[in-house]
Every structure is written in structure tokens, then in C-alpha cells.
Enzyme design. Structure first.
Site, PDB file in Angstrom:
ATOM      1  N   TYR A   1      39.134  48.049  39.134  1.00 36.80           N
ATOM      2  CA  TYR A   1      38.661  46.856  39.839  1.00 36.80           C
ATOM      3  C   TYR A   1      39.845  46.039  40.348  1.00 36.80           C
ATOM      4  CZ  TYR A   1      36.537  42.243  40.536  1.00 36.80           C
ATOM      5  OH  TYR A   1      36.137  41.030  41.059  1.00 36.80           O
TER       6      TYR A   1
ATOM      7  N   LYS B   1      41.074  44.931  44.317  1.00 44.72           N
ATOM      8  CA  LYS B   1      41.291  43.550  44.744  1.00 44.72           C
ATOM      9  C   LYS B   1      42.733  43.329  45.177  1.00 44.72           C
ATOM     10  CE  LYS B   1      37.072  42.230  44.179  1.00 44.72           C
ATOM     11  NZ  LYS B   1      36.258  41.865  45.358  1.00 44.72           N
TER      12      LYS B   1
END
Length: 252
Positions: A148, A152
Site C-alpha cells: 500500500y 502511495k
């Protein structure tokens, strides 16, 4: 932060941060087209006086078509907010290739595809603003969020490059990186007083972002009030990521 007369597309608009952004963009005077795979988005956009298109951002051709159709219907496109995203927390050594691919397709590839589609339209018009929703995980993350955080971080890096690719054509691109925010899942978790106290302890002012606070930050980046910002990352996490060790999940 007036967006009167403008048209803004918001992905992942059916709930959470995306719904907060759509609401605040409408409040600033812009027409909104909300994109989401959740059919509940139709009713929620209708409540805002906004348009809705059901689309899965992980399907590139469908995403491009949705953006082009929204532009054709509105007759203009002034802003794009790439908000759609997913998160999972999986121990690093148990993370599967399928999970990595899913996070990449939804979180990062969709941002690239949508920014290209909208960027072509905006560059031709000589104006526009793109806001890519990243996360404070891009700079300060914790175990279990490796994939994740990577997506980002990729969004932040990609947006810096986009600023120079699109800037000469009058199009700005910035990232907005929220911290802990009161989405539906977080609100439910905060019904437990222990969770609420824990979440608040991660912020310098003992508060947790609301989706409308994040929405107002997005409006700022879309508006002429932020005309000097291009390729920037606006971190909206109430100083959460500025204190090392404040959220050490190894102790959870």
C-alpha cells in the site's frame, strides 16, 4: 477557493473521502461527476446535485471512456481528483502477488490512466488542475502496509513528474496525502472508546480528520488559491507523520 462554473471529476466518490471531496467541490460552486463502482453512488451524487457514472477504475478502457463521456456531457473539464483506492494490511512475508497487483491496479495505475485521459483534455484547453490522493503512508508507514505504501509513494513521485509534463500547457498536478480520516469504517471503529482515544492520540491536536476537512484541502488544490503549487504534496494528517513512533503497530 471559488470553483464557480467549473466541472470536476472525482473518482471513488460514493463514500468516505471521495464523498467528502465531491460535497466540498459542489459547495465551492463546481459541477461534479462522481465515478465509482459502487451503485450506491448514484443516490449520493443525486443528493449533491452531481452526476454519477458507475465504473471500475481498475478497468483502463472503461475509465478513459467515463472521463471522455463526462467531459462531452459537461462541455468542459477543469479538475480531476483521483481518489479511488483500496488498502490492505498483510504481514510482509505473507503478501501475495495477487494482492500486490490489485493494489497497483486500483491505487496507482488508475491514477496514471485517468490523469492521461483528463490531462489530454485539459492541455488542449490550456487550463486545469489534477489532485491525486496519496497518503501519509508515502512518507511514514508501518509493518504490514508495504505494498500500500509503495503505491502511495509512487503516486507522489509520478505527480512530481506530471507537473513538468503538463505545466507548460497550463495544467497543475499536486498530491494530497491525508492521515487518519473519519471514513465510514473509522467512524464505526471509533464507537469503541478505546479505539477513539487511540486514533486521536496519533494527532498533535487530539483530533481525527473529517472527510469534509480533506475535501476542503482538495478544493484548495483545485482552485486558483493554490496557483503557486505544482508538483507539491500537501500532507493533511494533523502532524501524525511528524512524530516518529507515534503509531508503532509492532506494539498493537
Amino acid at each position: 477557493m471559488n470553483l464557480e462554473g467549473q466541472h470536476v471529476i472525482v473518482t471513488g466518490a460514493a463514500s468516505g473521502i471521495g464523498l467528502g471531496i465531491a460535497r466540498q467541490v459542489r459547495a465551492a460552486g463546481a459541477a461534479v461527476t462522481g465515478l465509482d463502482r459502487n451503485p450506491d453512488g448514484a443516490a449520493r451524487m443525486a443528493e449533491l446535485g452531481a452526476e454519477f457514472v458507475r465504473v471500475d477504475v481498475a478497468e483502463p478502457d472503461a475509465l478513459v471512456a467515463a472521463i471522455e463521456d463526462a467531459h462531452a456531457r459537461a462541455g468542459r473539464l477543469d479538475g480531476l481528483v483521483n481518489n479511488a483506492g483500496v488498502t490492505i494490511r498483510v504481514p510482509f512475508l505473507e503478501l501475495t502477488l495477487g494482492q500486490i497487483e490489485m493494489l497497483w491496479q486500483v491505487n496507482q495505475r488508475s491514477v496514471l490512466v485517468a490523469s492521461q485521459a483528463a490531462g489530454r483534455i485539459m492541455a488542449a484547453a490550456g487550463r486545469g488542475a489534477i489532485v491525486n490522493i496519496a497518503s501519509n503512508h508515502a512518507n511514514a508507514t508501518n509493518p504490514g502496509h508495504e505494498a500500500y505504501a509503495a503505491t502511495k509513494g509512487a503516486i507522489v513521485a509520478m505527480t512530481r513528474a506530471m507537473a513538468w509534463s503538463l505545466g507548460p500547457n497550463g495544467v497543475r498536478a499536486n498530491t494530497l496525502s491525508p492521515g487518519m480520516t473519519q471514513t465510514e469504517i473509522v467512524i464505526e471503529a471509533m464507537k469503541d472508546p478505546a479505539n477513539a482515544a487511540n486514533f486521536r492520540s496519533w494527532s498533535a491536536d487530539n483530533q481525527v480528520n473529517t472527510v469534509d476537512e480533506v475535501g476542503r484541502a482538495a478544493v484548495f488544490l483545485l482552485s486558483d488559491a493554490s496557483s503557486a503549487l505544482n508538483g507539491s504534496d500537501l500532507v493533511a494528517d494533523r502532524a501524525m507523520s511528524s512524530l516518529l513512533g507515534v503509531n508503532d503497530t509492532r506494539r498493537a
